[in-house]
Design an enzyme around this catalytic site. Structure first.
Site, PDB file in Angstrom:
ATOM      1  N   MET A  92      43.319  17.424 185.768  1.00  0.00           N
ATOM      2  CA  MET A  92      43.366  16.715 184.488  1.00  0.00           C
ATOM      3  C   MET A  92      43.778  15.253 184.714  1.00  0.00           C
ATOM      4  O   MET A  92      44.216  14.580 183.790  1.00  0.00           O
ATOM      5  CB  MET A  92      44.341  17.411 183.524  1.00  0.00           C
ATOM      6  CG  MET A  92      43.901  18.844 183.211  1.00  0.00           C
ATOM      7  SD  MET A  92      44.506  19.468 181.639  1.00  0.00           S
ATOM      8  CE  MET A  92      46.256  19.361 181.888  1.00  0.00           C
ATOM      9  N   LEU A 107      46.915  11.749 188.803  1.00  0.00           N
ATOM     10  CA  LEU A 107      47.013  12.403 190.114  1.00  0.00           C
ATOM     11  C   LEU A 107      48.297  12.039 190.853  1.00  0.00           C
ATOM     12  O   LEU A 107      48.778  10.912 190.783  1.00  0.00           O
ATOM     13  CB  LEU A 107      45.800  12.014 190.972  1.00  0.00           C
ATOM     14  CG  LEU A 107      44.435  12.364 190.368  1.00  0.00           C
ATOM     15  CD1 LEU A 107      43.318  11.950 191.329  1.00  0.00           C
ATOM     16  CD2 LEU A 107      44.324  13.855 190.033  1.00  0.00           C
ATOM     17  N   HIS A 108      48.830  13.028 191.569  1.00  0.00           N
ATOM     18  CA  HIS A 108      50.016  12.829 192.403  1.00  0.00           C
ATOM     19  C   HIS A 108      49.761  13.525 193.747  1.00  0.00           C
ATOM     20  O   HIS A 108      48.672  14.072 193.971  1.00  0.00           O
ATOM     21  CB  HIS A 108      51.269  13.365 191.702  1.00  0.00           C
ATOM     22  CG  HIS A 108      51.116  14.763 191.190  1.00  0.00           C
ATOM     23  ND1 HIS A 108      50.974  15.860 192.012  1.00  0.00           N
ATOM     24  CD2 HIS A 108      51.064  15.255 189.923  1.00  0.00           C
ATOM     25  CE1 HIS A 108      50.864  16.948 191.294  1.00  0.00           C
ATOM     26  NE2 HIS A 108      50.893  16.620 190.011  1.00  0.00           N
ATOM     27  N   HIS A 122      48.032  16.959 193.836  1.00  0.00           N
ATOM     28  CA  HIS A 122      46.564  16.953 193.734  1.00  0.00           C
ATOM     29  C   HIS A 122      45.947  16.500 195.064  1.00  0.00           C
ATOM     30  O   HIS A 122      44.945  17.050 195.518  1.00  0.00           O
ATOM     31  CB  HIS A 122      46.095  15.977 192.654  1.00  0.00           C
ATOM     32  CG  HIS A 122      46.551  16.323 191.267  1.00  0.00           C
ATOM     33  ND1 HIS A 122      47.475  15.566 190.590  1.00  0.00           N
ATOM     34  CD2 HIS A 122      46.187  17.326 190.434  1.00  0.00           C
ATOM     35  CE1 HIS A 122      47.667  16.093 189.395  1.00  0.00           C
ATOM     36  NE2 HIS A 122      46.903  17.153 189.270  1.00  0.00           N
ATOM     37  N   GLN A 137      49.634  26.377 194.030  1.00  0.00           N
ATOM     38  CA  GLN A 137      50.493  27.548 193.802  1.00  0.00           C
ATOM     39  C   GLN A 137      51.492  27.290 192.673  1.00  0.00           C
ATOM     40  O   GLN A 137      51.998  28.219 192.066  1.00  0.00           O
ATOM     41  CB  GLN A 137      51.224  27.885 195.112  1.00  0.00           C
ATOM     42  CG  GLN A 137      52.212  29.030 195.029  1.00  0.00           C
ATOM     43  CD  GLN A 137      51.554  30.324 194.549  1.00  0.00           C
ATOM     44  OE1 GLN A 137      50.437  30.644 194.956  1.00  0.00           O
ATOM     45  NE2 GLN A 137      52.232  31.044 193.669  1.00  0.00           N
ATOM     46  N   LYS A 138      51.753  26.010 192.384  1.00  0.00           N
ATOM     47  CA  LYS A 138      52.716  25.715 191.304  1.00  0.00           C
ATOM     48  C   LYS A 138      52.277  26.364 189.997  1.00  0.00           C
ATOM     49  O   LYS A 138      53.091  26.817 189.214  1.00  0.00           O
ATOM     50  CB  LYS A 138      52.861  24.202 191.112  1.00  0.00           C
ATOM     51  CG  LYS A 138      54.174  23.870 190.427  1.00  0.00           C
ATOM     52  CD  LYS A 138      54.149  22.529 189.787  1.00  0.00           C
ATOM     53  CE  LYS A 138      53.467  22.650 188.480  1.00  0.00           C
ATOM     54  NZ  LYS A 138      53.512  21.520 187.609  1.00  0.00           N
ATOM     55  N   SER A 170      54.495  17.201 189.376  1.00  0.00           N
ATOM     56  CA  SER A 170      53.759  17.519 188.157  1.00  0.00           C
ATOM     57  C   SER A 170      53.428  16.206 187.459  1.00  0.00           C
ATOM     58  O   SER A 170      54.237  15.268 187.480  1.00  0.00           O
ATOM     59  CB  SER A 170      54.640  18.365 187.230  1.00  0.00           C
ATOM     60  OG  SER A 170      54.122  18.357 185.919  1.00  0.00           O
TER      61      SER A 170
HETATM   62  O1  PAF Z   1      45.627  22.857 186.600  1.00  0.00           O
HETATM   63  C1  PAF Z   1      45.054  22.007 185.871  1.00  0.00           C
HETATM   64  O2  PAF Z   1      45.214  20.795 186.036  1.00  0.00           O
HETATM   65  C2  PAF Z   1      44.168  22.485 184.757  1.00  0.00           C
HETATM   66  O3  PAF Z   1      44.670  23.629 184.147  1.00  0.00           O
HETATM   67  C3  PAF Z   1      42.706  22.689 185.191  1.00  0.00           C
HETATM   68  C4  PAF Z   1      42.583  23.789 186.227  1.00  0.00           C
HETATM   69  C5  PAF Z   1      42.153  21.387 185.754  1.00  0.00           C
HETATM   70  C6  PAF Z   1      41.848  23.093 183.990  1.00  0.00           C
HETATM   71  O4  PAF Z   1      41.865  22.126 182.993  1.00  0.00           O
END
Ligand code: PAF
Length: 281
Positions: free
Chosen positions: A30, A33-34, A37, A148-149, A185
């Protein structure tokens, strides 16, 4: 790096890559990014020939009183990071592109979607399963990478992939933490400095549980009680749930063994954070 908003362009670029015989890795996100990701992107880069990343703040997985409107949107910065990681393609659709007027089909993974975060956030996992199914149909990856979080999300998506025969391999990567233990997060950026300090109680309580298990404790109720005692050190943090469960069904267990999931969620100020650990006995 290719950046597409349109489903059609993404679908045909991904089909072409697969057609050329390249192994396609996919990291759905979504945005905002950190390092968590980026660890997924690096795993995908290491195991696949090309990597696609989606950036989409999915409205169907947010409840009416949740943070959809204020969720951080940092597309330009995110694309800069992904380009440096060697990502081949970014899919960043609008909400209208993903959910055109009249869209009324949803994916519901019954049972598991109502547990842990699904119990606290009704409809959340229906939104996640729906958008991830759509993304899988658009990108058709060989492998898809998740953290895994989001342990409950992983359980829901594993079951969805199995039940609906998606031809994709799910790869789950370890939680990435700040030096002091806080799980990374996108929502950590909501925390004030004082809340940031209070938020350490999540990882601290999981550490306490791990230590007790190392010392031989196997009773779930005693582990939960110990985790709650640690939370009592930060009275302004409100526990949403602390659960000791089977990682696939998310059903509670009374005795822990290797692989048991200890998951928790808590509100730090107005921010809901989650964390978990997989036990080794
Ligand atoms: O984990 C996330 O960032 C979201 O739930 C995902 C998997 C991209 C779906 O929107």
């Amino acid at each position: 790096m290719l950046i597409f908003q349109s489903i059609q362009e993404t679908q045909s670029a991904c089909a072409q890559l697969r057609g050329e015989g390249r192994v396609l890795g996919f990291v759905p996100t979504m945005g905002a990014l950190h390092e968590g990701h980026l660890s997924l992107v690096r795993a995908a880069r290491a195991e696949c020939d090309v990597v696609a990343v989606s950036i989409f703040v999915n409205p169907t997985q947010f409840g009416p009183n949740e943070d959809y409107a204020k969720y951080p949107r940092t597309l330009e910065q995110d694309c800069g990071l992904l380009e440096r990681e060697g990502v081949h393609l970014v899919f960043a659709p609008t909400a209208d592109e993903m959910y055109p007027e009249g869209a009324s089909t949803f994916v519901l993974v019954e049972g598991v979607s109502e547990r842990l975060d699904g119990a606290s956030r009704p409809g959340h996992f229906r939104g996640v399963a729906t958008v991830v199914s759509k993304l899988f149909h658009i990108v058709c990856p060989h492998k898809a990478y998740f953290g895994q979080k989001d342990a409950a999300q992983v359980a829901v998506l594993r079951k969805m992939v199995r039940d609906l025969n998606f031809p994709v391999q799910l790869v789950v990567c370890p939680t990435v933490r700040e030096a002091d233990g806080l799980a990374m997060s996108s929502r950590n950026r909501y925390l004030s400095p004082e809340e940031r300090r209070q938020a350490l109680v999540l990882s601290r309580s999981l550490k306490r549980v791990e230590e007790m298990v190392e010392q031989g404790e196997r009773a779930a109720h005693r582990l939960i009680a110990a985790a709650r005692e640690v939370f009592a050190e930060e009275p302004s943090v409100r526990v949403d749930y602390i659960s000791v469960v089977d990682p696939d069904t998310l059903r509670e267990v009374s005795e822990v063994s290797t692989g048991t999931l200890v998951a928790l969620a808590a509100f730090v100020g107005g921010t809901r954070l989650i964390d978990n650990t997989i036990l080794r006995t």
